[in-house]
Every structure is written in structure tokens, then in C-alpha cells.
Design a protein around this motif. Structure first.
Motif, mmCIF file in Angstrom:
data_model
loop_
_atom_site.group_PDB
_atom_site.id
_atom_site.type_symbol
_atom_site.label_atom_id
_atom_site.label_comp_id
_atom_site.label_asym_id
_atom_site.label_seq_id
_atom_site.Cartn_x
_atom_site.Cartn_y
_atom_site.Cartn_z
ATOM 1 N N ALA A 71 94.759 65.251 78.384
ATOM 2 C CA ALA A 71 95.165 64.034 77.665
ATOM 3 C C ALA A 71 94.485 62.793 78.241
ATOM 4 O O ALA A 71 94.295 61.800 77.535
ATOM 5 N N PHE A 72 94.102 62.848 79.525
ATOM 6 C CA PHE A 72 93.439 61.716 80.188
ATOM 7 C C PHE A 72 92.062 61.463 79.584
ATOM 8 O O PHE A 72 91.584 60.338 79.545
ATOM 9 N N LEU A 73 91.420 62.531 79.083
ATOM 10 C CA LEU A 73 90.041 62.467 78.601
ATOM 11 C C LEU A 73 89.984 61.925 77.174
ATOM 12 O O LEU A 73 89.657 62.633 76.232
ATOM 13 N N SER A 74 90.284 60.647 77.053
ATOM 14 C CA SER A 74 90.314 60.018 75.733
ATOM 15 C C SER A 74 89.628 58.668 75.787
ATOM 16 O O SER A 74 89.814 57.901 76.736
ATOM 17 N N GLU A 76 90.401 56.166 74.252
ATOM 18 C CA GLU A 76 91.406 55.105 74.190
ATOM 19 C C GLU A 76 91.992 54.814 75.569
ATOM 20 O O GLU A 76 92.716 53.839 75.739
ATOM 21 N N ASN A 77 91.709 55.651 76.542
ATOM 22 C CA ASN A 77 92.253 55.505 77.892
ATOM 23 C C ASN A 77 91.288 54.666 78.734
ATOM 24 O O ASN A 77 90.202 55.108 79.087
ATOM 25 N N GLY A 78 91.713 53.450 79.066
ATOM 26 C CA GLY A 78 90.869 52.552 79.858
ATOM 27 C C GLY A 78 90.521 53.122 81.222
ATOM 28 O O GLY A 78 89.411 52.930 81.726
ATOM 29 N N ASP A 79 91.470 53.849 81.848
ATOM 30 C CA ASP A 79 91.195 54.455 83.150
ATOM 31 C C ASP A 79 90.090 55.500 83.041
ATOM 32 O O ASP A 79 89.249 55.629 83.935
ATOM 33 N N ASP A 143 81.139 58.543 71.505
ATOM 34 C CA ASP A 143 80.823 57.652 70.403
ATOM 35 C C ASP A 143 81.608 56.347 70.524
ATOM 36 O O ASP A 143 82.252 55.886 69.596
ATOM 37 N N VAL A 144 81.580 55.759 71.734
ATOM 38 C CA VAL A 144 82.343 54.542 71.993
ATOM 39 C C VAL A 144 81.646 53.337 71.381
ATOM 40 O O VAL A 144 80.448 53.338 71.165
ATOM 41 N N THR A 145 82.441 52.308 71.104
ATOM 42 C CA THR A 145 81.897 51.098 70.517
ATOM 43 C C THR A 145 80.856 50.463 71.429
ATOM 44 O O THR A 145 79.786 50.082 70.998
ATOM 45 N N VAL A 146 81.180 50.345 72.713
ATOM 46 C CA VAL A 146 80.221 49.822 73.670
ATOM 47 C C VAL A 146 79.582 51.022 74.338
ATOM 48 O O VAL A 146 80.158 51.646 75.209
ATOM 49 N N SER A 147 78.396 51.375 73.923
ATOM 50 C CA SER A 147 77.740 52.593 74.384
ATOM 51 C C SER A 147 77.106 52.399 75.757
ATOM 52 O O SER A 147 76.620 51.325 76.080
ATOM 53 N N PHE A 148 77.080 53.482 76.558
ATOM 54 C CA PHE A 148 76.412 53.425 77.849
ATOM 55 C C PHE A 148 74.914 53.235 77.665
ATOM 56 O O PHE A 148 74.238 52.772 78.554
ATOM 57 N N ALA A 149 74.368 53.641 76.549
ATOM 58 C CA ALA A 149 72.923 53.557 76.326
ATOM 59 C C ALA A 149 72.600 52.546 75.232
ATOM 60 O O ALA A 149 71.646 52.687 74.509
ATOM 61 N N ALA A 150 73.389 51.497 75.138
ATOM 62 C CA ALA A 150 73.264 50.539 74.041
ATOM 63 C C ALA A 150 71.854 49.987 73.897
ATOM 64 O O ALA A 150 71.343 49.866 72.791
#
Length: 197
Positions: A71-74, A76-79, A143-150
Motif C-alpha cells: 500500500a506504501f507504493l503509491s 499518492e503517497n508523499g513519503d 507516470d507522475v505529473t512531475v516526472s523524474f526525466a522531465a
């Protein structure tokens, strides 16, 4: 995603062990340096890797906890996102370690340490490529909004700048953050202590 993070955990665990081996080789080199320049050169490398060892000692337990809790691997989870940023930073640490091993091969060429350093270098080079691939996989999976490879940086320094930009989006750590784990007693070298030797 779980399998990719487990792969990252294995890479970082191997790297932590390799760091210990490399530091054990560097310690007598620092102590027996011919002059201050040589002592400071090797001490600088040792100290950078010592800081990385401490980061890995703090990161690996967090990564293991995350792997134990699906459940941590989301996204939506800021941590979890902060954990991914820490992992991304360690890709740069792995790259720097590879460079330090390359530099040390010049110094230790023809000595009894050359085979051990060459083996660490080859393992680290393979792990670095595997780490880059794992981070690309994680980036694509999230597929995050702020991508690591932006910005699709072209070199490591540009990637590091991109990481620092991303770090500003992470929330500050909780006020009750756990104390930094002890990694045992080690002799702490400083520029002042080196000059007094």
C-alpha cells in the motif's frame, strides 16, 4: 514496481558492501600518504564515500519497509515519492563511486589492491547501468505529473540539477523523524586533523 524496487535495494546493498571494502583500502593510503596533497586527495574521496555510506545506511531500511508494505507504493503517497527521490540521488552517488574507483585504479595499478578494485569497478559499472534502467522503469510505471526525466538531461550534472528541482516539491520531513542510525564508531578525519599528523 515491487520487483524493480527490490532490484534497486539489491544494487544499493551491494554498493554499501563495496564502499566498506574500498574504504578499508583507502584508510592505510591516507595514513601513509607521502605528503599533504596526497593525503587530502584520498581523504576527500574517502569522506565523500563515507557520507554516501551513511545515506545508504539510512535509506536501505526505509526501502525494505516500503517493499514489505504494498500500500506504501503509491504515487499518492508523499513519503513514497520522497523515497524515490532519495533513490534517484543514489544513482548519482553510484556514478561518483564508479569515478572514484576509476581514479583509484591509476594509483593502485600493479599493487595487490588492483584486482579487488577492478572487480568492484566492474560490478559498480554494471550496477550503475542497471540502476539507470530501474529508474526509467519506475518513472514509466508511476507516470507522475512531475516526472523524474522531465527535461531529459544530457549528462549527469544536468540530471543532478533536475533532481534538485524535483526536491523542492517534496514536503519537509515530519518533525518526529527517527534518529539517524548509528553505523558504528569510525575515526573521523578532518582537514585540521590531517594537517596535525
Amino acid at each position: 514496481m515491487h520487483d524493480t524496487l527490490a532490484e534497486v535495494s539489491a544494487i544499493l546493498g551491494r554498493s554499501k558492501e563495496a564502499l566498506s571494502q574500498f574504504q578499508a583500502i583507502l584508510e592505510p593510503t591516507i595514513e601513509q600518504a607521502a605528503d599533504d596533497h596526497e593525503r587530502l586527495y584520498w581523504h576527500h574521496i574517502y569522506e565523500e564515500e563515507e557520507h554516501r555510506f551513511d545515506r545508504l545506511a539510512a535509506l536501505l531500511p526505509k526501502l525494505e519497509e516500503a517493499l514489505a508494505d504494498e500500500a506504501f507504493l503509491s504515487r499518492e503517497n508523499g513519503d513514497f515519492l520522497r523515497l524515490l527521490q532519495d533513490i534517484s540521488l543514489e544513482k548519482f552517488g553510484l556514478h561518483n563511486f564508479l569515478e572514484h574507483l576509476d581514479l583509484s585504479l591509476f594509483h593502485y595499478k600493479g599493487t595487490e589492491h588492483e584486482p579487488a578494485i577492478a572487480a568492484l569497478r566492474d560490478m559498480t559499472a554494471a550496477d550503475y547501468q542497471q540502476m539507470k534502467s530501474a529508474l526509467e522503469t519506475l518513472n514509466g510505471t508511476l507516470d507522475v505529473t512531475v516526472s523524474f526525466a522531465a527535461a531529459t538531461p544530457t549528462d549527469e550534472k544536468e540530471e543532478q540539477k533536475e533532481y534538485l528541482k524535483l526536491a523542492q516539491y517534496a514536503a519537509p520531513p515530519a518533525a518526529s523523524a527517527p534518529a539517524r542510525p548509528s553505523v558504528g564508531t569510525r575515526r573521523q578525519l578532518t582537514v585540521g586533523s590531517l594537517k596535525n599528523q
